[in-house]
Design an enzyme around this catalytic site. Structure first.
Site, PDB file in Angstrom:
ATOM      1  N   LYS A  21      20.879  46.127   6.222  1.00  0.00           N
ATOM      2  CA  LYS A  21      22.196  46.616   6.658  1.00  0.00           C
ATOM      3  C   LYS A  21      23.322  45.917   5.901  1.00  0.00           C
ATOM      4  O   LYS A  21      24.253  46.564   5.406  1.00  0.00           O
ATOM      5  CB  LYS A  21      22.374  46.401   8.171  1.00  0.00           C
ATOM      6  CG  LYS A  21      23.678  46.973   8.712  1.00  0.00           C
ATOM      7  CD  LYS A  21      23.811  46.732  10.211  1.00  0.00           C
ATOM      8  CE  LYS A  21      24.151  45.287  10.503  1.00  0.00           C
ATOM      9  NZ  LYS A  21      24.457  45.052  11.927  1.00  0.00           N
ATOM     10  N   ASP A  60      24.337  50.496  11.819  1.00  0.00           N
ATOM     11  CA  ASP A  60      24.453  49.481  12.872  1.00  0.00           C
ATOM     12  C   ASP A  60      24.274  50.163  14.213  1.00  0.00           C
ATOM     13  O   ASP A  60      23.873  51.336  14.281  1.00  0.00           O
ATOM     14  CB  ASP A  60      25.802  48.752  12.770  1.00  0.00           C
ATOM     15  CG  ASP A  60      26.979  49.675  13.070  1.00  0.00           C
ATOM     16  OD1 ASP A  60      26.780  50.916  13.211  1.00  0.00           O
ATOM     17  OD2 ASP A  60      28.106  49.164  13.176  1.00  0.00           O
TER      18      ASP A  60
END
Length: 210
Positions: free
Chosen positions: A120, A138
């Protein structure tokens, strides 16, 4: 959800916010990398409060190392998991200097080798610092993608790959930011604000609060 509806969703997002970006404050790829590492399990607001004091003193790997672990901990102690993050940041700074000439690498593979940097975080840096059409999924994007029906999946990676596949190319670079902001301020976790949502007529969520 079909491709026509998806295109309309992102057309509306673009019309409402033509130039979306991260809410993290930064002036270089290095500052962005550090801010994203600090943002794990913390709010962008809390990170910005810390980095406004940190970055004027340490905005390069070399200057960050000069702070040392004690100095860095003191600067970021208001952020959750600050001890672990301080260790990871200093280890990352060492790797940047030794392996990348002090620069932040431009590939996911190289980024993910840095301490404290996962997929991420790598995607955020690639997208926001280097303009790559990546999707950093997320909790907000995972929720919005599943709830709206844009791209349903059981895992973060599954949602990421589906979004990259189904979002039209012209929207792909900015989609990451639109979805995060939508999840942060409108399609919130407990009680989504469907009455003010600009895509509520296109969304497949069955329990809308209209």
């Amino acid at each position: 959800m079909n491709s026509t509806i998806r295109r309309e969703i992102f057309t509306r997002f673009r019309s409402a916010n033509p130039h979306p970006t991260t809410e993290l404050e930064y002036k270089s790829p290095f500052e962005l990398l550090i801010a994203v590492v600090l943002s794990a399990q913390a709010t962008d607001k809390s990170v910005n409060l810390a980095t406004r004091n940190l970055f004027p003193k340490a905005n390069t790997p070399e200057k960050m190392l000069e702070l040392g672990e004690t100095g860095l901990r003191e600067a970021i102690k208001s952020i959750g998991l600050y001890k672990t993050k301080a260790r990871n940041i200093l280890a990352t700074c060492n790797m940047l200097i030794e392996q990348h000439g002090g620069s932040v690498p431009r590939t996911r593979e190289q980024l993910e080798k840095l301490p404290g940097v996962g997929r991420k975080t790598a995607n955020v840096v690639l997208n926001t610092a280097y303009g790559e059409p990546t999707m950093a999924v997320d909790t907000h994007i995972f929720r919005v993608a599943n709830r709206t029906g844009i791209a349903r999946g059981k895992t973060v990676l599954e949602v990421e790959l589906k979004l990259l596949k189904c979002i039209p190319g012209e929207f792909r670079h900015d989609a990451h930011h639109w979805l995060i902001l939508h999840g942060r301020y409108v399609c919130v976790a407990r009680k989504p604000k469907c009455a003010i949502c600009l895509i509520n007529d296109l969304c497949e969520y069955e329990e809308k609060n209209l």
